[in-house]
Design a protein around this motif. Structure first.
Motif, PDB file in Angstrom:
ATOM      1  N   UNK A  79     -71.199 -20.218 -25.158  1.00 12.34           N
ATOM      2  CA  UNK A  79     -70.431 -20.585 -23.967  1.00 12.34           C
ATOM      3  C   UNK A  79     -70.746 -19.659 -22.803  1.00 12.34           C
ATOM      4  N   UNK A  80     -70.800 -18.343 -23.074  1.00 15.74           N
ATOM      5  CA  UNK A  80     -71.104 -17.390 -22.001  1.00 15.74           C
ATOM      6  C   UNK A  80     -72.538 -17.579 -21.499  1.00 15.74           C
ATOM      7  N   UNK A  81     -73.455 -17.817 -22.422  1.00 18.12           N
ATOM      8  CA  UNK A  81     -74.842 -18.040 -22.022  1.00 18.12           C
ATOM      9  C   UNK A  81     -74.954 -19.259 -21.118  1.00 18.12           C
ATOM     10  N   UNK A  82     -74.225 -20.332 -21.456  1.00 19.43           N
ATOM     11  CA  UNK A  82     -74.238 -21.546 -20.633  1.00 19.43           C
ATOM     12  C   UNK A  82     -73.646 -21.279 -19.252  1.00 19.43           C
ATOM     13  N   UNK A  83     -72.589 -20.466 -19.207  1.00 22.67           N
ATOM     14  CA  UNK A  83     -71.975 -20.148 -17.922  1.00 22.67           C
ATOM     15  C   UNK A  83     -72.941 -19.380 -17.034  1.00 22.67           C
ATOM     16  N   UNK A  84     -73.618 -18.389 -17.613  1.00 24.66           N
ATOM     17  CA  UNK A  84     -74.576 -17.594 -16.827  1.00 24.66           C
ATOM     18  C   UNK A  84     -75.723 -18.472 -16.344  1.00 24.66           C
ATOM     19  N   UNK A  85     -76.242 -19.336 -17.222  1.00 22.92           N
ATOM     20  CA  UNK A  85     -77.328 -20.237 -16.845  1.00 22.92           C
ATOM     21  C   UNK A  85     -76.889 -21.188 -15.741  1.00 22.92           C
ATOM     22  N   UNK A  86     -75.676 -21.714 -15.871  1.00 20.24           N
ATOM     23  CA  UNK A  86     -75.153 -22.628 -14.849  1.00 20.24           C
ATOM     24  C   UNK A  86     -75.001 -21.924 -13.509  1.00 20.24           C
ATOM     25  N   UNK A  87     -74.491 -20.687 -13.544  1.00 22.95           N
ATOM     26  CA  UNK A  87     -74.335 -19.922 -12.306  1.00 22.95           C
ATOM     27  C   UNK A  87     -75.682 -19.670 -11.655  1.00 22.95           C
ATOM     28  N   UNK A  88     -76.684 -19.302 -12.447  1.00 26.93           N
ATOM     29  CA  UNK A  88     -78.023 -19.047 -11.903  1.00 26.93           C
ATOM     30  C   UNK A  88     -78.605 -20.318 -11.281  1.00 26.93           C
ATOM     31  N   UNK A  89     -78.438 -21.464 -11.969  1.00 25.71           N
ATOM     32  CA  UNK A  89     -78.948 -22.724 -11.433  1.00 25.71           C
ATOM     33  C   UNK A  89     -78.249 -23.108 -10.138  1.00 25.71           C
ATOM     34  N   UNK A  90     -76.933 -22.895 -10.096  1.00 25.93           N
ATOM     35  CA  UNK A  90     -76.184 -23.219  -8.888  1.00 25.93           C
ATOM     36  C   UNK A  90     -76.618 -22.345  -7.707  1.00 25.93           C
ATOM     37  N   UNK A  91     -76.911 -21.069  -7.986  1.00 31.42           N
ATOM     38  CA  UNK A  91     -77.370 -20.191  -6.920  1.00 31.42           C
ATOM     39  C   UNK A  91     -78.739 -20.625  -6.417  1.00 31.42           C
ATOM     40  N   UNK A  92     -79.629 -21.040  -7.337  1.00 33.50           N
ATOM     41  CA  UNK A  92     -80.941 -21.529  -6.927  1.00 33.50           C
ATOM     42  C   UNK A  92     -80.820 -22.808  -6.099  1.00 33.50           C
ATOM     43  N   UNK A  93     -79.915 -23.693  -6.518  1.00 38.19           N
ATOM     44  CA  UNK A  93     -79.689 -24.921  -5.758  1.00 38.19           C
ATOM     45  C   UNK A  93     -79.147 -24.614  -4.366  1.00 38.19           C
ATOM     46  N   UNK A  94     -78.251 -23.605  -4.296  1.00 38.40           N
ATOM     47  CA  UNK A  94     -77.700 -23.213  -2.998  1.00 38.40           C
ATOM     48  C   UNK A  94     -78.799 -22.701  -2.081  1.00 38.40           C
ATOM     49  N   UNK A  95     -79.675 -21.856  -2.630  1.00 33.83           N
ATOM     50  CA  UNK A  95     -80.775 -21.328  -1.822  1.00 33.83           C
ATOM     51  C   UNK A  95     -81.684 -22.464  -1.362  1.00 33.83           C
ATOM     52  N   UNK A  96     -82.014 -23.386  -2.289  1.00 36.86           N
ATOM     53  CA  UNK A  96     -82.893 -24.511  -1.941  1.00 36.86           C
ATOM     54  C   UNK A  96     -82.270 -25.405  -0.880  1.00 36.86           C
ATOM     55  N   UNK A  97     -80.953 -25.577  -0.949  1.00 38.87           N
ATOM     56  CA  UNK A  97     -80.275 -26.450   0.009  1.00 38.87           C
ATOM     57  C   UNK A  97     -80.319 -25.902   1.422  1.00 38.87           C
ATOM     58  N   UNK A  98     -80.549 -24.595   1.539  1.00 38.73           N
ATOM     59  CA  UNK A  98     -80.583 -24.002   2.869  1.00 38.73           C
ATOM     60  C   UNK A  98     -81.941 -24.142   3.543  1.00 38.73           C
ATOM     61  N   UNK A  99     -82.983 -24.546   2.773  1.00 41.46           N
ATOM     62  CA  UNK A  99     -84.332 -24.636   3.343  1.00 41.46           C
ATOM     63  C   UNK A  99     -84.399 -25.529   4.571  1.00 41.46           C
ATOM     64  N   UNK A 100     -83.815 -26.763   4.542  1.00 43.68           N
ATOM     65  CA  UNK A 100     -83.865 -27.589   5.765  1.00 43.68           C
ATOM     66  C   UNK A 100     -83.197 -26.923   6.965  1.00 43.68           C
ATOM     67  N   UNK A 101     -82.108 -26.191   6.708  1.00 41.42           N
ATOM     68  CA  UNK A 101     -81.422 -25.511   7.810  1.00 41.42           C
ATOM     69  C   UNK A 101     -82.296 -24.398   8.368  1.00 41.42           C
ATOM     70  N   UNK A 102     -82.889 -23.613   7.452  1.00 38.22           N
ATOM     71  CA  UNK A 102     -83.770 -22.524   7.886  1.00 38.22           C
ATOM     72  C   UNK A 102     -84.964 -23.086   8.649  1.00 38.22           C
ATOM     73  N   UNK A 103     -85.536 -24.183   8.133  1.00 38.58           N
ATOM     74  CA  UNK A 103     -86.697 -24.794   8.779  1.00 38.58           C
ATOM     75  C   UNK A 103     -86.336 -25.298  10.175  1.00 38.58           C
ATOM     76  N   UNK A 104     -85.188 -25.969  10.290  1.00 42.64           N
ATOM     77  CA  UNK A 104     -84.755 -26.478  11.591  1.00 42.64           C
ATOM     78  C   UNK A 104     -84.501 -25.333  12.567  1.00 42.64           C
ATOM     79  N   UNK A 105     -83.866 -24.269  12.076  1.00 45.49           N
ATOM     80  CA  UNK A 105     -83.573 -23.122  12.930  1.00 45.49           C
ATOM     81  C   UNK A 105     -84.865 -22.453  13.395  1.00 45.49           C
TER      82      UNK A 105
END
Length: 298
Positions: A79-105
């Protein structure tokens, strides 16, 4: 919220680790004193020889702390391993989601430039719009102007910039060798001096791609970059307030290298080198993607 929670959790872990380290240091100091006393008093037996004379509580605490801080002893349940993996994936998705904003800026700083044919080496053909340069094996009969490069395959932009933020994208698709960057107008242009090459002197900053490797140059100092993929489009961001020259992979806004110049002493021009054709393997032009449109006033 997840980021703040992760940071808070890490802060807590760091505090607990610091506390454990302090306790270990205190306990080890006490043990050291005890052992020193044993060495100086032959009649006193080692604290580890007779359990009844040991500070068993201190020894147990030290061993417990050492065991609990041993990375090899850390075990995560599923359960803890899944939580850590999920958190890491969510952080990567958050970073990726900012690419269009960074590119536009970043693209909001786009500045139109065109290449100055009067600075181009005689073996470079500059397009009528001034948006591309391509190598030719034929030495063109061009006026030997003071501003023309006569040894290095360089050309610089007609426009120079001395304040604000500026961004350019250069298409290097299909090329195996190129150099691009920014330069002061006083870069040497005649003869075989090494300073005529982009980044080899203090007047210019560049990134070079050659033989599958990327290298950033300034002042003759090379900085090998950890990239192997052949990028198609390179961004150059210049900030006068920050004294910064940054090179990016333009598609995903991946930073390649940044130079911090502090304060620029002169205006800056975009500078390009399409390189030799290398037996046809580098025959493609180098193209400025945000050159002026045909109806724009230069």
């Amino acid at each position: 919220m997840e980021e703040r929670a992760a940071v808070s959790a890490l802060d807590g872990l760091m505090e607990r680790n610091c506390s454990l380290i302090q306790e270990i240091e205190q306990d080890l100091a006490r043990l050291t004193v005890a052992m020193d006393q044993t060495d100086t008093d032959p009649d006193t037996m080692s604290v580890f020889s007779y359990p009844e004379q040991q500070d068993t509580e201190t020894v147990d605490r030290v061993m417990d702390l050492l065991n609990s801080s041993d990375p090899s002893s850390v075990r995560l349940d599923e359960a803890k391993a899944e939580q850590i993996l999920s958190l890491a994936n969510n952080m990567l998705l958050l970073i990726s989601s900012q690419t269009p904003i960074i590119k536009s800026f970043t693209k909001s700083y786009s500045s139109e430039v065109c290449l100055d044919p009067e600075t181009a080496h005689p073996k470079l053909i500059i397009s009528p719009r001034g948006d591309s340069a391509i190598y030719t094996d034929t030495w063109q009969q061009l006026p030997d102007l003071p501003g023309r490069f006569d040894t290095t395959l360089n050309v610089i932009s007609l426009q120079g910039f001395s304040f604000g933020h500026h961004y350019w994208e250069i298409d290097v698709t299909g090329k195996t060798y190129w150099e691009l960057g920014v330069t002061y107008p006083n870069i040497p242009r005649k003869g075989t001096t090494e300073d005529c090459w982009l980044g080899r002197g203090d007047e210019s900053w560049c990134v070079e791609f050659f033989d599958g490797e990327y290298t950033a140059w300034h002042g003759g100092v090379p900085h090998q970059l950890p990239f192997t993929k052949r990028f198609c489009r390179i961004g150059v961001l210049c900030s006068f307030p920050a004294g910064l020259v940054t090179f990016l992979e333009a598609e995903n806004m991946t930073p390649l290298f940044s130079f911090c110049a502090g304060t620029f002493s002169d205006c800056l021009h975009l500078a390009l080198c399409p390189g030799h054709d290398h037996n046809g393997t580098n025959a493609q032009p180098i193209v400025i993607c945000n050159a002026p449109s045909p109806t724009s006033d230069l």
